[in-house]
Design a protein around this motif. Structure first.
Motif, short mmCIF file in Angstrom:
data_model
loop_
_atom_site.label_atom_id
_atom_site.label_comp_id
_atom_site.label_asym_id
_atom_site.label_seq_id
_atom_site.Cartn_x
_atom_site.Cartn_y
_atom_site.Cartn_z
N THR A 1 68.79 29.10 73.36
CA THR A 1 68.41 27.90 72.72
C THR A 1 69.29 27.03 73.17
O THR A 1 68.60 25.52 73.36
CB THR A 1 68.43 28.08 71.28
N LEU B 1 68.96 25.86 76.65
CA LEU B 1 67.73 24.90 76.98
C LEU B 1 67.81 23.52 76.29
O LEU B 1 67.25 22.54 77.01
CB LEU B 1 66.74 25.67 76.22
N TRP C 1 59.98 27.11 72.24
CA TRP C 1 61.27 27.86 72.51
C TRP C 1 61.11 29.06 71.54
O TRP C 1 61.52 30.08 71.60
CB TRP C 1 62.48 27.19 71.85
#
Length: 345
Positions: free
Chosen positions: A175, A178, A312
Motif C-alpha cells: 500500500t 503504491l 487497493w
C-alpha cells in the motif's frame, strides 16, 4: 461492544469490551472501516516494533473511519452523524517539536494501536475532536480509512520532492509503495520503476502507473534498475518494504547525488549498509515518521479521483473473520493488497 484484541504473538481474539462513553471535550465515533496495516502485522507476528512492545491485551488497528455517535460537553464544530476519518495520533502540543509545527515527531505522541494505546478495530472509540477529520459525502468509509496510509506517502513526497522529468524507483509495492508510485506519477516523473517479490503486486503497479517492474526474487533488482537507466540509477528512491534488505537496495539503485526516502518499517532492528559507496555518491537520505499536515491533500486526491485507493482494497471482512484475515495478510496469501475490517458487519 465487540473488539479485536491482541493477546500475544499470533493470538488475536474477538472479545466483548466495555463500550466507552465520551467525557467533556471528547467525541464517540462508531467505527465503520479499519485497514490492516503492515505495522499491525509486525505486532501480530512479533509482539513489538523496536522498543514498542505489546505488554497487555490491546485492541489493534489505526487506519480508521466512521461516524460520530455522541459528543461530550464543550465540543464544538462536530455533530452527531458527521462522517469522519480518524487521525490516530494525539500529540502533546507543548514540546519543542509540536511548537515547531512538526507534531508527527512529538516524543509524547499517543498513537492508536501502538502500545500502550488501544486501536480502532472495535465498534466504537473515544477521540479528541482534532482526531476527527470530516470527509466528503461522496467518500466511502473504506476510502476514508485509506487516507491514513495515503497521508504517509503524501508526506514522503513532500520531504523528498520527486519532480517533473525525474526518474523514480519504488522498492516495495504494498500500500505504501503504491501511494509513493501515485505521488511520483502526479509529480510528473519521467520514469517510475517498481521492485517487489510478488508478481501480482508488480502487475498491479504496472497497471497503475509504473513504467517498469522488477521481481526481486527472479532478478537482481539493482542490476535490473541500472540496466533500465543505462547505468545511472534513479534520482529519487522510495524504500517501502518491511525488510532490512530494502535499504541497501534503495541506496544501491540511487544515482549519484540521488535522494532516498526511507518509508518502510523493517521487521529487523538493525540495517547493515556499505560504509563507503553511499558516501561517495553523496546521497541525501530522509526518514519519514507517519505524516504531517497531509490530510487535506490526501482527501483532495481521493475525492478528485487522482488516486484510486478503493482499487487497493482486495479483501473486506467483518470482525469475526478478522483474526484469520490477519494471518492471510501476514502470509501475503490470496493476492492481498489491503484488507479492510468492517466492525459493524
Amino acid at each position: 461492544m465487540k473488539a479485536l484484541v491482541l493477546h500475544g504473538i499470533r493470538d488475536l481474539r474477538v472479545e466483548d469490551w466495555p463500550e466507552p462513553e465520551p467525557g467533556p471535550g471528547q467525541v464517540k465515533v462508531g467505527v465503520r472501516a479499519v485497514g490492516i496495516c503492515g505495522s499491525d502485522v509486525h505486532y501480530y507476528k512479533h509482539g513489538r516494533i523496536g522498543n514498542q512492545v505489546v505488554e497487555k491485551p490491546q485492541i489493534v488497528g489505526h487506519e480508521g473511519a466512521g461516524e460520530i455517535l455522541e459528543v461530550g460537553p464543550g465540543v464544538e464544530g462536530l455533530e452527531v452523524g458527521r462522517r469522519v476519518a480518524v487521525e490516530p495520533s494525539r500529540y502533546c502540543g507543548e514540546c519543542e517539536w509540536c511548537l515547531a509545527d512538526k507534531p508527527n515527531v512529538c516524543p509524547a505522541v499517543e498513537f492508536r494501536s501502538t502500545p500502550p494505546c488501544d486501536g480502532l478495530v472495535c465498534e466504537a472509540v473515544i477521540l479528541q475532536p482534532q482526531q476527527c477529520v470530516p470527509i466528503p459525502d461522496s467518500m466511502t468509509f473504506e476510502e476514508a480509512a485509506m487516507l491514513e496510509p495515503l497521508q504517509v506517502t503524501v508526506h514522503a513526497a513532500n520531504v523528498i520532492g520527486p519532480g517533473p522529468g525525474e526518474t523514480v524507483a519504488v522498492v516495495g509495492a504494498g500500500t505504501i509503495g503504491l501511494g509513493c508510485l501515485a505521488m511520483a506519477r502526479l509529480a510528473g516523473a519521467k520514469r517510475i520503476i517498481v521492485t517487489d517479490r510478488l508478481d501480482y503486486r508488480l502487475a498491479f503497479a504496472k497497471a497503475h502507473g509504473a513504467d517498469d517492474v522488477v521481481n526481486a526474487e527472479t532478478a537482481d533488482p539493482v542490476e535490473a534498475v541500472m540496466a533500465l537507466t543505462d547505468g545511472r540509477g534513479t534520482d529519487v528512491v522510495f524504500e517501502c518494504t518491511n525488510s532490512a534488505a530494502g535499504a541497501p537496495q534503495a541506496y544501491d539503485v540511487a544515482a549519484v547525488c540521488g535522494r532516498v526516502c526511507m518509508v518502510g518499517i523493517p521487521e529487523e532492528d538493525q540495517i547493515v549498509l556499505d560504509a563507503h559507496d553511499y558516501r561517495r555518491k553523496e546521497l541525501s537520505v530522509r526518514y519519514v515518521r507517519r505524516s504531517r499536515h497531509a490530510a487535506e491533500r490526501a482527501i483532495s486526491l481521493v475525492a478528485s479521483g487522482d488516486v484510486d485507493v478503493a482499487s487497493w482494497i482486495t479483501h473486506r471482512v467483518g470482525l469475526e473473520d478478522a483474526p484469520k484475515t490477519f494471518e492471510m495478510v501476514a502470509d501475503y496469501a490470496d493476492g492481498v493488497l489491503k484488507a479492510m475490517v468492517v466492525p459493524s458487519e
